[in-house]
Design a protein around this motif. Structure first.
Motif, PDB file in Angstrom:
ATOM      1  N   ILE A  91       9.849  44.559  38.773  1.00  0.00           N
ATOM      2  CA  ILE A  91      10.537  44.647  37.487  1.00  0.00           C
ATOM      3  C   ILE A  91      11.055  43.252  37.151  1.00  0.00           C
ATOM      4  N   PHE A  92      10.376  42.612  36.204  1.00  0.00           N
ATOM      5  CA  PHE A  92      10.768  41.255  35.812  1.00  0.00           C
ATOM      6  C   PHE A  92      10.216  40.951  34.426  1.00  0.00           C
ATOM      7  N   PRO A  93      11.017  40.370  33.543  1.00  0.00           N
ATOM      8  CA  PRO A  93      12.447  40.143  33.784  1.00  0.00           C
ATOM      9  C   PRO A  93      13.251  41.428  33.580  1.00  0.00           C
ATOM     10  N   GLN A  94      14.299  41.584  34.364  1.00  0.00           N
ATOM     11  CA  GLN A  94      15.264  42.662  34.149  1.00  0.00           C
ATOM     12  C   GLN A  94      16.586  42.033  33.719  1.00  0.00           C
ATOM     13  N   LEU A  95      17.041  42.385  32.543  1.00  0.00           N
ATOM     14  CA  LEU A  95      18.280  41.844  31.997  1.00  0.00           C
ATOM     15  C   LEU A  95      19.264  42.989  31.796  1.00  0.00           C
ATOM     16  N   LEU A  96      20.377  42.942  32.534  1.00  0.00           N
ATOM     17  CA  LEU A  96      21.383  43.995  32.468  1.00  0.00           C
ATOM     18  C   LEU A  96      22.712  43.425  32.006  1.00  0.00           C
ATOM     19  N   PHE A  97      23.314  44.086  31.023  1.00  0.00           N
ATOM     20  CA  PHE A  97      24.682  43.807  30.630  1.00  0.00           C
ATOM     21  C   PHE A  97      25.550  44.854  31.319  1.00  0.00           C
ATOM     22  N   SER A  98      26.304  44.409  32.308  1.00  0.00           N
ATOM     23  CA  SER A  98      27.029  45.319  33.187  1.00  0.00           C
ATOM     24  C   SER A  98      28.529  45.054  33.095  1.00  0.00           C
ATOM     25  N   TYR A  99      29.303  46.137  33.079  1.00  0.00           N
ATOM     26  CA  TYR A  99      30.764  46.029  33.005  1.00  0.00           C
ATOM     27  C   TYR A  99      31.375  46.857  34.130  1.00  0.00           C
ATOM     28  N   LYS A 100      32.400  46.291  34.778  1.00  0.00           N
ATOM     29  CA  LYS A 100      33.092  46.989  35.857  1.00  0.00           C
ATOM     30  C   LYS A 100      34.593  46.818  35.657  1.00  0.00           C
ATOM     31  N   ASN A 101      35.348  47.877  35.870  1.00  0.00           N
ATOM     32  CA  ASN A 101      36.789  47.865  35.646  1.00  0.00           C
ATOM     33  C   ASN A 101      37.546  47.955  36.964  1.00  0.00           C
ATOM     34  N   LEU A 102      38.580  47.142  37.078  1.00  0.00           N
ATOM     35  CA  LEU A 102      39.529  47.219  38.193  1.00  0.00           C
ATOM     36  C   LEU A 102      40.904  47.528  37.609  1.00  0.00           C
ATOM     37  N   THR A 103      41.497  48.634  38.048  1.00  0.00           N
ATOM     38  CA  THR A 103      42.813  49.035  37.563  1.00  0.00           C
ATOM     39  C   THR A 103      43.866  48.740  38.633  1.00  0.00           C
ATOM     40  N   TYR A 104      44.874  47.950  38.257  1.00  0.00           N
ATOM     41  CA  TYR A 104      45.950  47.539  39.167  1.00  0.00           C
ATOM     42  C   TYR A 104      47.230  48.304  38.824  1.00  0.00           C
ATOM     43  N   HIS A 105      47.890  48.793  39.857  1.00  0.00           N
ATOM     44  CA  HIS A 105      49.220  49.393  39.711  1.00  0.00           C
ATOM     45  C   HIS A 105      50.229  48.405  40.312  1.00  0.00           C
ATOM     46  N   LEU A 106      51.071  47.839  39.452  1.00  0.00           N
ATOM     47  CA  LEU A 106      51.993  46.789  39.861  1.00  0.00           C
ATOM     48  C   LEU A 106      53.353  47.364  40.225  1.00  0.00           C
ATOM     49  N   LYS A 107      53.933  46.801  41.268  1.00  0.00           N
ATOM     50  CA  LYS A 107      55.286  47.201  41.655  1.00  0.00           C
ATOM     51  C   LYS A 107      56.315  46.561  40.733  1.00  0.00           C
ATOM     52  N   THR A 108      56.170  45.283  40.500  1.00  0.00           N
ATOM     53  CA  THR A 108      57.136  44.536  39.676  1.00  0.00           C
ATOM     54  C   THR A 108      56.388  43.710  38.638  1.00  0.00           C
ATOM     55  N   PRO A 109      56.075  44.291  37.473  1.00  0.00           N
ATOM     56  CA  PRO A 109      55.350  43.532  36.436  1.00  0.00           C
ATOM     57  C   PRO A 109      56.181  42.338  35.946  1.00  0.00           C
ATOM     58  N   ASP A 110      55.479  41.262  35.654  1.00  0.00           N
ATOM     59  CA  ASP A 110      56.107  40.051  35.144  1.00  0.00           C
ATOM     60  C   ASP A 110      56.049  40.095  33.617  1.00  0.00           C
ATOM     61  N   GLY A 111      57.199  40.368  32.995  1.00  0.00           N
ATOM     62  CA  GLY A 111      57.255  40.474  31.546  1.00  0.00           C
ATOM     63  C   GLY A 111      56.916  39.180  30.845  1.00  0.00           C
ATOM     64  N   ALA A 112      57.208  38.052  31.466  1.00  0.00           N
ATOM     65  CA  ALA A 112      56.906  36.756  30.858  1.00  0.00           C
ATOM     66  C   ALA A 112      55.404  36.548  30.706  1.00  0.00           C
ATOM     67  N   LYS A 113      54.620  37.217  31.549  1.00  0.00           N
ATOM     68  CA  LYS A 113      53.151  37.109  31.480  1.00  0.00           C
ATOM     69  C   LYS A 113      52.533  38.336  30.831  1.00  0.00           C
ATOM     70  N   GLU A 114      53.367  39.146  30.171  1.00  0.00           N
ATOM     71  CA  GLU A 114      52.924  40.345  29.460  1.00  0.00           C
ATOM     72  C   GLU A 114      52.233  41.333  30.394  1.00  0.00           C
ATOM     73  N   GLU A 115      52.719  41.419  31.625  1.00  0.00           N
ATOM     74  CA  GLU A 115      52.183  42.387  32.572  1.00  0.00           C
ATOM     75  C   GLU A 115      52.817  43.756  32.355  1.00  0.00           C
ATOM     76  N   GLN A 116      52.068  44.797  32.727  1.00  0.00           N
ATOM     77  CA  GLN A 116      52.538  46.168  32.633  1.00  0.00           C
ATOM     78  C   GLN A 116      52.406  46.841  33.990  1.00  0.00           C
ATOM     79  N   LYS A 117      52.973  48.042  34.098  1.00  0.00           N
ATOM     80  CA  LYS A 117      52.924  48.757  35.375  1.00  0.00           C
ATOM     81  C   LYS A 117      51.476  49.053  35.778  1.00  0.00           C
ATOM     82  N   VAL A 118      50.644  49.388  34.788  1.00  0.00           N
ATOM     83  CA  VAL A 118      49.223  49.659  35.039  1.00  0.00           C
ATOM     84  C   VAL A 118      48.402  48.710  34.174  1.00  0.00           C
TER      85      VAL A 118
END
Length: 237
Positions: A91-118
């Motif tokens: 299989i050539f050429p094979q061109l894939l547009f791929s997306y992957k999500n990583l979800t972080y649960h934060l203990k202490t979000p940094d409000g100055a960096k616009e962080e949230q709990k999730v």
């Protein structure tokens, strides 16, 4: 009993007559040694996460979850027939547009960096790949056939951010990946082409995480291995 036997005999005769009346599409296709095709692909991707040993020692990130995300792609199919049962497909050429999500649960979000709990980090890859498969085909039943396949892949991510310098909120990914693949497909013979819906499972064997101890969302991860399910519509002539 005689009447039942007569009915069964008549039914079998009708089935045989119908089978003989079915016109075979592309009857000479199985004589080809080499043929081309094109594939339209939908993929569902995610990461398999291995945490870094320092994950339990830090106090900013509570947990990390990998989530599936959809993508799409195109591929060229090159098939060489070895025997009646076996084919090699590149299989050539094979061109894939791929997306992957990583979800972080934060203990202490940094409000100055616009962080949230999730917080969810969406990682985008544009993968140029070369999968090579060995296919095993069933007998052709009129204008239908089933096949199974397995093999290996090599991929190069042209959207890799592994060399980014200012990337405080990024998870860096390396450019290369190697993995194994397996799947099943169904070929339907039409008068001028063959349509093959196919499902494939693809597992990356290399660690695609380019770990940076200075990045908050990266230093808690040791390895990221790609996992992908691909649904394809393959057109061959």
């Amino acid at each position: 009993m005689i009447r039942l036997a007569s009915v069964l005999t008549l039914w079998v005769a009708c089935l045989q007559s119908q089978a003989q009346e079915i016109e075979l599409n592309l009857p000479d296709h199985d004589d080809k040694k080499y043929f081309l095709g094109i594939g339209l692909i939908y993929n569902s991707s995610r990461f398999n996460i291995t945490h870094d040993p320092t994950f339990l020692q830090q106090d900013s990130i509570q947990s990390i979850e990998a989530q599936n995300a959809g993508g799409f792609g195109l591929a060229g199919m090159h098939t060489y027939r070895i025997s009646k049962r076996f084919e090699i497909r590149a299989i050539f050429p094979q061109l894939l547009f791929s997306y992957k999500n990583l979800t972080y649960h934060l203990k202490t979000p940094d409000g100055a960096k616009e962080e949230q709990k999730v917080m969810t980090k969406r990682l985008e890859s544009i993968l140029v790949g070369l999968p090579v498969h060995l296919k095993f085909r069933s007998d052709r039943i009129n204008n239908f056939r089933v096949y199974m396949f397995g093999g290996a892949k090599f991929e190069y991510d042209i959207a890799s951010n592994s060399t980014a310098r200012r990337a405080e909120n990024l998870v860096k990914l390396s450019k290369y990946d190697f993995g194994v693949e397996a799947g099943i497909g169904f070929s339907f013979y039409f008068p001028v082409f063959i349509l093959s819906p196919e499902i494939k499972f693809s597992n990356g064997l290399m660690n695609t995480h380019s770990r940076d101890p200075n990045l908050k969302f990266s230093n808690t991860i040791d390895k990221l291995n790609s996992r992908m399910i691909l649904f394809s519509l393959i057109f061959e002539g």
